[in-house]
Design a protein around this motif. Structure first.
Motif, PDB file in Angstrom:
ATOM      1  N   ARG A   1       0.909  -1.248  -0.058  1.00  0.00           N
ATOM      2  CA  ARG A   1      -0.023  -0.009  -0.141  1.00  0.00           C
ATOM      3  C   ARG A   1       0.885   1.052  -0.200  1.00  0.00           C
ATOM      4  O   ARG A   1       1.106   1.877   1.001  1.00  0.00           O
ATOM      5  CB  ARG A   1      -0.948  -0.108   1.017  1.00  0.00           C
ATOM      6  CG  ARG A   1      -1.899  -1.326   1.169  1.00  0.00           C
ATOM      7  CD  ARG A   1      -2.794  -1.432   2.118  1.00  0.00           C
ATOM      8  NE  ARG A   1      -3.620  -2.443   2.081  1.00  0.00           N
ATOM      9  CZ  ARG A   1      -4.863  -2.743   2.190  1.00  0.00           C
ATOM     10  NH1 ARG A   1      -5.726  -1.690   1.935  1.00  0.00           N
ATOM     11  NH2 ARG A   1      -5.496  -3.965   2.337  1.00  0.00           N
ATOM     12  N   THR A   2       1.325   1.625  -1.206  1.00  0.00           N
ATOM     13  CA  THR A   2       2.402   2.617  -1.338  1.00  0.00           C
ATOM     14  C   THR A   2       1.946   3.883  -0.846  1.00  0.00           C
ATOM     15  O   THR A   2       2.715   4.720  -0.328  1.00  0.00           O
ATOM     16  CB  THR A   2       2.920   2.559  -2.709  1.00  0.00           C
ATOM     17  OG1 THR A   2       2.948   1.534  -3.213  1.00  0.00           O
ATOM     18  CG2 THR A   2       3.988   3.410  -2.838  1.00  0.00           C
ATOM     19  N   ARG A   3       0.680   4.280  -1.294  1.00  0.00           N
ATOM     20  CA  ARG A   3       0.397   5.790  -0.935  1.00  0.00           C
ATOM     21  C   ARG A   3      -1.113   5.916  -0.869  1.00  0.00           C
ATOM     22  O   ARG A   3      -1.928   5.268  -1.879  1.00  0.00           O
ATOM     23  CB  ARG A   3       0.656   6.680  -1.932  1.00  0.00           C
ATOM     24  CG  ARG A   3       0.560   8.346  -1.596  1.00  0.00           C
ATOM     25  CD  ARG A   3       0.843   9.280  -2.686  1.00  0.00           C
ATOM     26  NE  ARG A   3       0.452  10.681  -2.478  1.00  0.00           N
ATOM     27  CZ  ARG A   3      -0.558  10.903  -2.825  1.00  0.00           C
ATOM     28  NH1 ARG A   3      -1.390  10.511  -3.618  1.00  0.00           N
ATOM     29  NH2 ARG A   3      -0.891  12.390  -2.604  1.00  0.00           N
ATOM     30  N   ASP A   4      -1.638   6.393   0.001  1.00  0.00           N
ATOM     31  CA  ASP A   4      -3.148   6.932   0.078  1.00  0.00           C
ATOM     32  C   ASP A   4      -3.397   8.436   0.308  1.00  0.00           C
ATOM     33  O   ASP A   4      -3.095   8.828   1.290  1.00  0.00           O
ATOM     34  CB  ASP A   4      -3.648   6.027   1.274  1.00  0.00           C
ATOM     35  CG  ASP A   4      -3.840   4.569   1.048  1.00  0.00           C
ATOM     36  OD1 ASP A   4      -4.689   4.210   0.351  1.00  0.00           O
ATOM     37  OD2 ASP A   4      -3.040   3.903   2.000  1.00  0.00           O
ATOM     38  N   GLY A   5      -3.914   8.971  -0.953  1.00  0.00           N
ATOM     39  CA  GLY A   5      -4.088  10.343  -0.919  1.00  0.00           C
ATOM     40  C   GLY A   5      -5.419  10.614  -1.079  1.00  0.00           C
ATOM     41  O   GLY A   5      -6.443   9.724  -0.979  1.00  0.00           O
ATOM     42  N   ARG A   6      -5.755  11.966  -1.031  1.00  0.00           N
ATOM     43  CA  ARG A   6      -7.116  12.449  -1.248  1.00  0.00           C
ATOM     44  C   ARG A   6      -7.783  12.088  -2.650  1.00  0.00           C
ATOM     45  O   ARG A   6      -8.994  11.637  -2.805  1.00  0.00           O
ATOM     46  CB  ARG A   6      -7.362  13.877  -1.257  1.00  0.00           C
ATOM     47  CG  ARG A   6      -6.966  14.260   0.516  1.00  0.00           C
ATOM     48  CD  ARG A   6      -7.205  15.624   0.807  1.00  0.00           C
ATOM     49  NE  ARG A   6      -7.007  16.136   2.196  1.00  0.00           N
ATOM     50  CZ  ARG A   6      -7.273  17.331   2.454  1.00  0.00           C
ATOM     51  NH1 ARG A   6      -7.585  18.207   1.690  1.00  0.00           N
ATOM     52  NH2 ARG A   6      -7.221  17.622   3.874  1.00  0.00           N
ATOM     53  N   SER A   7      -7.040  12.353  -3.547  1.00  0.00           N
ATOM     54  CA  SER A   7      -7.281  12.256  -5.044  1.00  0.00           C
ATOM     55  C   SER A   7      -6.672  10.855  -5.620  1.00  0.00           C
ATOM     56  O   SER A   7      -7.300  10.195  -6.470  1.00  0.00           O
ATOM     57  CB  SER A   7      -7.131  13.394  -6.043  1.00  0.00           C
ATOM     58  OG  SER A   7      -7.470  14.582  -5.346  1.00  0.00           O
ATOM     59  N   TYR A   8      -5.588  10.379  -5.429  1.00  0.00           N
ATOM     60  CA  TYR A   8      -5.257   9.181  -6.056  1.00  0.00           C
ATOM     61  C   TYR A   8      -4.574   8.379  -4.839  1.00  0.00           C
ATOM     62  O   TYR A   8      -4.081   8.691  -3.988  1.00  0.00           O
ATOM     63  CB  TYR A   8      -3.825   9.741  -6.737  1.00  0.00           C
ATOM     64  CG  TYR A   8      -4.462  10.380  -8.143  1.00  0.00           C
ATOM     65  CD1 TYR A   8      -4.446   9.991  -9.064  1.00  0.00           C
ATOM     66  CD2 TYR A   8      -4.521  11.876  -7.689  1.00  0.00           C
ATOM     67  CE1 TYR A   8      -4.918  10.617 -10.374  1.00  0.00           C
ATOM     68  CE2 TYR A   8      -4.903  12.564  -8.922  1.00  0.00           C
ATOM     69  CZ  TYR A   8      -5.135  11.814 -10.172  1.00  0.00           C
ATOM     70  OH  TYR A   8      -5.440  12.467 -11.349  1.00  0.00           O
ATOM     71  N   VAL A   9      -4.525   7.046  -5.114  1.00  0.00           N
ATOM     72  CA  VAL A   9      -4.101   5.851  -4.543  1.00  0.00           C
ATOM     73  C   VAL A   9      -3.154   5.088  -5.202  1.00  0.00           C
ATOM     74  O   VAL A   9      -3.528   4.736  -6.302  1.00  0.00           O
ATOM     75  CB  VAL A   9      -5.245   4.994  -3.763  1.00  0.00           C
ATOM     76  CG1 VAL A   9      -4.920   3.981  -3.239  1.00  0.00           C
ATOM     77  CG2 VAL A   9      -6.164   5.900  -2.750  1.00  0.00           C
TER      78      VAL A   9
END
Length: 321
Positions: free
Chosen positions: A88-96
């Protein structure tokens, strides 16, 4: 993730080809693997799509896949299951972002990074149009028709006959239907190879699984456009005899969340460059009504017998200044 459609033999179901065992958090294992005729390893499209199923299962459904980038590191054997580990490299508001490592017998054979976007409707849009003057898929021949016609010739080379028989049988068992849409020559000198694709007898799956199916399809009739463009084939003798063809990487960008792989999609493929034992292809996938839903790219190893290199000991020609 998807139910199996009724009325299909197990090996003909796209859902079976993509089915995985969920063995732990972020950890999945393949249930079936397919080795195409004359291939060095498991079908790349199946590895891509299984990795994508793994990643999608680790993402909030509010986000939809918009791109994937992957590298084929080693050929996969159909004899042993592939293990897919999702990071789970990155969890952002617009992109995952998710990264998938595929291993077999303790070795990493494949790596994929994929990105999921929270949809942004209402933004500006444009696309290249679908090539004009094409026949409807119902009017086109199945991809195996060429080989079925070859098999009618009694004098056919035994090597070609064996391949043709295997290819025809394989196409009939495949979960994909493929029809030849033709060849076009663009004004910039590019040669466009085109096919109609669809998954056989599937229900209307959600878009998350449709993108996994399209990823499976996208690796078929793809890197093979490089030797077609070069006029290089395995059965030839001389410098144009094809010796090796295998994928190095694969990329897909999705620009639509409303398509159905159970209906025909047009795959337009071209090869802008080859050399140094490699070749690259670009592809575009359109719905029947001309909506461009996905853009693809791939580079692969393409080795032909070629010409004997010049003897470096001969020296450079002398030039009078």
């Amino acid at each position: 993730m998807a139910e199996v459609a009724d009325g299909q033999e197990e090996h003909q179901q796209i859902a079976t080809a993509l089915d995985l065992e969920h063995i732990d958090v972020n950890l999945f294992r393949s249930k079936s693997l397919w080795l195409p005729v004359n291939a060095r390893g498991v079908f790349g499209g199946q590895v891509i799509s299984q990795a994508l199923v793994s990643a999608t299962n680790c993402v909030d459904p509010a986000y939809t896949l918009h791109s994937l980038h992957c590298y084929f590191l080693l050929s996969a054997s159909p004899a042993d299951p592939i293990i897919y580990r999702v990071e789970r490299t990155r969890d952002g508001r617009s992109y995952v972002t998710r990264t998938v490592h595929a291993t077999q017998r303790g070795r990493t054979i494949f790596v994929m990074t994929c990105s999921f976007q929270r949809p942004e409707p209402g933004q500006l849009t444009h696309q290249w149009p679908m090539p004009s003057g094409l026949s409807n898929p119902e009017q086109c021949e199945n991809a195996e028709a060429h080989y079925e016609k070859l098999l009618l010739h009694e004098s056919l080379d035994p090597r070609i006959r064996k391949y043709a028989e295997q290819y025809v049988a394989e196409r009939k068992r495949s979960p994909m239907a493929i029809k030849t849409a033709g060849i076009k020559y663009a004004s910039n000198g590019a040669t466009l190879y085109m096919w109609w694709f669809k998954a056989k007898n599937i229900p209307k799956y959600p878009i998350s699984f449709q993108k996994c199916i399209l990823s499976y399809m996208s690796d078929s009739q793809f890197i093979g456009v490089v030797p077609r463009t070069l006029g290089s084939y395995y059965y030839l003798q001389g410098p144009k005899q094809l010796l090796m063809m295998t994928s190095l990487d694969h990329t897909i960008w999705f620009y639509d969340n409303n398509f159905d792989c159970g209906d025909w999609l047009l795959y337009v493929v071209e090869s802008p460059r080859s050399g140094e034992g490699r070749g690259v292809v670009h592809g575009r996938m359109y719905t029947r009504d001309g909506t461009l839903v996905a853009v693809t790219s791939q580079e692969g190893v393409i080795r032909a017998r070629g010409f004997e290199p010049k003897d470096p000991s001969a020296g450079e020609p002398k030039v009078k200044l």
